[in-house]
Enzyme design. Structure first.
Site, PDB file in Angstrom:
ATOM      1  N   HIS A  38       0.225   2.639 -19.488  1.00  0.00           N
ATOM      2  CA  HIS A  38      -0.274   3.075 -20.802  1.00  0.00           C
ATOM      3  C   HIS A  38      -1.647   3.068 -20.948  1.00  0.00           C
ATOM      4  O   HIS A  38      -2.330   1.915 -20.925  1.00  0.00           O
ATOM      5  CB  HIS A  38       0.724   1.782 -21.696  1.00  0.00           C
ATOM      6  CG  HIS A  38       0.270   1.887 -23.166  1.00  0.00           C
ATOM      7  ND1 HIS A  38       0.060   1.264 -24.167  1.00  0.00           N
ATOM      8  CD2 HIS A  38       0.322   3.291 -23.872  1.00  0.00           C
ATOM      9  CE1 HIS A  38       0.033   1.895 -25.123  1.00  0.00           C
ATOM     10  NE2 HIS A  38       0.035   3.283 -25.270  1.00  0.00           N
ATOM     11  N   SER A  80       4.238   4.526 -25.105  1.00  0.00           N
ATOM     12  CA  SER A  80       3.588   3.272 -25.824  1.00  0.00           C
ATOM     13  C   SER A  80       4.835   2.389 -26.476  1.00  0.00           C
ATOM     14  O   SER A  80       4.443   1.145 -26.910  1.00  0.00           O
ATOM     15  CB  SER A  80       2.800   3.777 -26.888  1.00  0.00           C
ATOM     16  OG  SER A  80       3.497   4.805 -27.715  1.00  0.00           O
ATOM     17  N   ASN A 123       0.127  -2.887 -28.348  1.00  0.00           N
ATOM     18  CA  ASN A 123       0.847  -2.176 -29.574  1.00  0.00           C
ATOM     19  C   ASN A 123       1.652  -3.586 -30.319  1.00  0.00           C
ATOM     20  O   ASN A 123       1.871  -3.004 -31.506  1.00  0.00           O
ATOM     21  CB  ASN A 123       1.778  -0.998 -29.214  1.00  0.00           C
ATOM     22  CG  ASN A 123       0.874   0.242 -29.180  1.00  0.00           C
ATOM     23  OD1 ASN A 123      -0.372   0.176 -29.631  1.00  0.00           O
ATOM     24  ND2 ASN A 123       1.398   1.354 -28.664  1.00  0.00           N
ATOM     25  N   GLU A 169      -2.281  -0.673 -19.460  1.00  0.00           N
ATOM     26  CA  GLU A 169      -1.119  -1.562 -19.209  1.00  0.00           C
ATOM     27  C   GLU A 169      -0.338  -0.928 -18.312  1.00  0.00           C
ATOM     28  O   GLU A 169       0.405   0.019 -18.249  1.00  0.00           O
ATOM     29  CB  GLU A 169      -0.462  -1.877 -20.487  1.00  0.00           C
ATOM     30  CG  GLU A 169      -1.307  -2.405 -21.697  1.00  0.00           C
ATOM     31  CD  GLU A 169      -0.490  -2.574 -23.103  1.00  0.00           C
ATOM     32  OE1 GLU A 169      -0.568  -3.495 -23.479  1.00  0.00           O
ATOM     33  OE2 GLU A 169       0.237  -1.414 -23.443  1.00  0.00           O
TER      34      GLU A 169
HETATM   35  N1  3HC Z   1     -16.282  10.501 -21.739  1.00  0.00           N
HETATM   36  C1  3HC Z   1     -16.976   9.454 -21.195  1.00  0.00           C
HETATM   37  N2  3HC Z   1     -17.422   8.478 -21.843  1.00  0.00           N
HETATM   38  C2  3HC Z   1     -17.663   8.828 -23.203  1.00  0.00           C
HETATM   39  C3  3HC Z   1     -17.359   9.938 -23.859  1.00  0.00           C
HETATM   40  C4  3HC Z   1     -16.544  10.940 -22.934  1.00  0.00           C
HETATM   41  N3  3HC Z   1     -16.030  11.987 -23.449  1.00  0.00           N
HETATM   42  N4  3HC Z   1     -17.519  10.016 -25.213  1.00  0.00           N
HETATM   43  C5  3HC Z   1     -18.127   8.811 -25.451  1.00  0.00           C
HETATM   44  N5  3HC Z   1     -18.334   8.211 -23.976  1.00  0.00           N
HETATM   45  C6  3HC Z   1     -18.808   6.788 -24.369  1.00  0.00           C
HETATM   46  C7  3HC Z   1     -20.306   6.593 -24.677  1.00  0.00           C
HETATM   47  O1  3HC Z   1     -21.319   6.992 -23.832  1.00  0.00           O
HETATM   48  C8  3HC Z   1     -20.316   5.118 -25.122  1.00  0.00           C
HETATM   49  O2  3HC Z   1     -20.564   4.376 -23.886  1.00  0.00           O
HETATM   50  P1  3HC Z   1     -21.472   2.989 -23.941  1.00  0.00           P
HETATM   51  O3  3HC Z   1     -20.890   2.254 -24.900  1.00  0.00           O
HETATM   52  O4  3HC Z   1     -21.601   2.387 -22.619  1.00  0.00           O
HETATM   53  O5  3HC Z   1     -22.576   3.599 -24.576  1.00  0.00           O
HETATM   54  C9  3HC Z   1     -18.912   4.608 -25.583  1.00  0.00           C
HETATM   55  O6  3HC Z   1     -18.312   5.775 -24.832  1.00  0.00           O
HETATM   56  C10 3HC Z   1     -18.843   4.868 -27.014  1.00  0.00           C
HETATM   57  O7  3HC Z   1     -19.142   6.264 -27.611  1.00  0.00           O
HETATM   58  P2  3HC Z   1     -19.881   6.748 -28.943  1.00  0.00           P
HETATM   59  O8  3HC Z   1     -21.003   5.805 -28.994  1.00  0.00           O
HETATM   60  O9  3HC Z   1     -19.999   7.970 -28.822  1.00  0.00           O
HETATM   61  O10 3HC Z   1     -18.898   6.383 -29.944  1.00  0.00           O
HETATM   62  P3  3HC Z   1     -18.492   5.213 -30.875  1.00  0.00           P
HETATM   63  O11 3HC Z   1     -19.470   4.032 -30.748  1.00  0.00           O
HETATM   64  O12 3HC Z   1     -18.610   5.842 -31.943  1.00  0.00           O
HETATM   65  O13 3HC Z   1     -17.163   4.624 -30.350  1.00  0.00           O
HETATM   66  C11 3HC Z   1     -14.848   4.623 -30.041  1.00  0.00           C
HETATM   67  C12 3HC Z   1     -16.047   5.468 -30.579  1.00  0.00           C
HETATM   68  C13 3HC Z   1     -14.758   4.465 -28.559  1.00  0.00           C
HETATM   69  C14 3HC Z   1     -13.501   5.449 -29.980  1.00  0.00           C
HETATM   70  C15 3HC Z   1     -14.809   3.406 -30.825  1.00  0.00           C
HETATM   71  O14 3HC Z   1     -14.761   3.769 -32.139  1.00  0.00           O
HETATM   72  C16 3HC Z   1     -13.417   2.568 -30.706  1.00  0.00           C
HETATM   73  O15 3HC Z   1     -13.461   1.753 -29.493  1.00  0.00           O
HETATM   74  N6  3HC Z   1     -12.466   2.818 -31.756  1.00  0.00           N
HETATM   75  C17 3HC Z   1     -11.278   2.078 -31.481  1.00  0.00           C
HETATM   76  C18 3HC Z   1     -10.306   2.837 -30.567  1.00  0.00           C
HETATM   77  C19 3HC Z   1      -8.988   2.120 -30.282  1.00  0.00           C
HETATM   78  O16 3HC Z   1      -8.651   1.256 -30.739  1.00  0.00           O
HETATM   79  N7  3HC Z   1      -8.191   2.909 -29.316  1.00  0.00           N
HETATM   80  C20 3HC Z   1      -6.931   2.608 -29.195  1.00  0.00           C
HETATM   81  C21 3HC Z   1      -5.965   3.285 -30.120  1.00  0.00           C
HETATM   82  S1  3HC Z   1      -4.253   2.596 -29.889  1.00  0.00           S
HETATM   83  C22 3HC Z   1      -3.802   3.315 -28.528  1.00  0.00           C
HETATM   84  O17 3HC Z   1      -4.387   4.178 -28.221  1.00  0.00           O
HETATM   85  C23 3HC Z   1      -2.359   3.096 -28.025  1.00  0.00           C
HETATM   86  C24 3HC Z   1      -1.312   4.080 -28.527  1.00  0.00           C
HETATM   87  O18 3HC Z   1      -0.302   3.875 -27.874  1.00  0.00           O
HETATM   88  C25 3HC Z   1      -1.224   4.182 -29.856  1.00  0.00           C
END
Ligand code: 3HC
Length: 295
Positions: free
Chosen positions: A141, A120, A191, A153
């Site tokens: 990424h 990242s 990031n 990415e």
């Molecule tokens: N497999 C497939 N799909 C899944 C799943 C799984 N294991 N678990 C959940 N899903 C699907 C659900 O069905 C739902 O789909 P829909 O919107 O089409 O109905 C969707 O994923 C969201 O699931 P949930 O309703 O259970 O969960 P939330 O609504 O609570 O969302 C989250 C959870 C997606 C994690 C949300 O809170 C989010 O987007 N958070 C921000 C995450 C983020 O910013 N990530 C990036 C971090 S930075 C990074 O990774 C880079 C690194 O370099 C630091």
């Protein structure tokens, strides 16, 4: 159309397991390499659990899960990745560790094999320099949680060929993800913008602007973020964020990437966020409550 058939994944942690899951679910024969049998078993269990969640949410069926698991293999030997058409690395953010693995794989894999790093923040060109195939080396990424987040990415480093970028873009699209192209600057696109935002939230907390919960609530309800910055920090991992911020600060020498003292102290204290049970929130409580860190 992607010309890739076999996928190798280096590392079966949070990101590596997610990448392997998506790869196997998309029909690729996928081999995950971890350093011990115990870590291989842990990765397999994490993938099975994530599939169960996908089934629960109606995103997959039990048949999909069984088919994907039958395409997945786990190994402790790098040699088992020799026949991969693409090797995606998702190990610890340590240049030495990544370079050493790619140096060995460069000897084992065919000339057409693409090497990709899920780093990242490290420089892709620097990792690629350990190999004789910098033209076939890209950044790839993914975002956490990998099965859910749509974006990948694709990073073109200074020696990466356009053919390799196009093969990587086609592969990412075949996983059902949306690729964007980014240049090989530390933090790429997401990031570069997300890390200053997360560490600014810590600075706001340090200077007494508002509580952990109110800053989170503010950004969720006032700016439409799915998680507030402290929930996101705990989710990404405080140790990971600290490491990324350090690397970005080292690259740009700009204050906005400098990890705040509170972040450093929490990492020293082993408060890594959700994975260690304690970060800005205390996950031993249900629902989690703000951790009393004296600010
Ligand atoms: N497999 C497939 N799909 C899944 C799943 C799984 N294991 N678990 C959940 N899903 C699907 C659900 O069905 C739902 O789909 P829909 O919107 O089409 O109905 C969707 O994923 C969201 O699931 P949930 O309703 O259970 O969960 P939330 O609504 O609570 O969302 C989250 C959870 C997606 C994690 C949300 O809170 C989010 O987007 N958070 C921000 C995450 C983020 O910013 N990530 C990036 C971090 S930075 C990074 O990774 C880079 C690194 O370099 C630091």
């Amino acid at each position: 159309m992607s010309d890739i058939k076999r996928v190798g994944v280096l590392g079966g942690g949070l990101m590596g397991s997610g990448i392997a899951q998506v790869s196997a679910a998309s029909g690729y024969t996928t081999t995950v390499r971890e350093v011990s049998d115990e870590l291989c078993a842990r990765s397999r269990a994490a993938i099975a659990k994530s599939f169960d969640k996908a089934i629960e949410k109606g995103k997959a069926t039990a048949t999909d899960k069984d088919a994907a698991l039958s395409r997945l293999a786990f190994t402790t030997s790098l040699a088992d990745l020799a026949s991969a058409d693409i090797v995606i690395e998702a190990v610890v953010e340590d240049l030495g560790v990544k370079s050493e693995m790619f140096r060995e794989l460069d000897e084992l894999c065919g000339a057409e094999t693409i090497f990709a790093s899920n780093t990242s923040s490290l420089t892709i060109a620097e990792i690629a320099a350990a190999t004789g195939r910098a033209d076939r080396f890209v950044g790839m990424h993914f975002f956490n949680p990998v099965p859910v987040m749509k974006l990948v990415e694709v990073v073109r480093a200074i020696k990466t060929s356009e053919t390799t970028v196009e093969r990587a873009l086609a592969f990412v699209a075949s996983l059902g993800k949306e690729p964007i192209r980014a240049r090989d600057n530390s933090g790429f696109v997401v990031n570069l913008l997300l890390v200053p935002y997360m560490i600014d939230a810590i600075r706001a907390l340090e200077s007494g602007v508002a509580s952990i919960q109110d800053i989170d609530k503010g950004m969720m309800l006032g700016a439409g973020y799915p998680m507030g910055p402290f929930t996101l920090l705990d989710f990404v991992g405080l140790d990971t964020t600290y490491k990324i911020a350090e690397i970005m600060y080292d690259e740009y020498r700009e204050q906005r990437y400098a990890p705040p003292p509170l972040l450093k102290r929490m990492v020293i204290a082993g408060m890594y966020g959700k994975k260690s049970g304690l970060g800005f929130y205390d996950y031993s409580k249900n629902p989690p409550v703000p951790n009393d860190i004296g600010v």
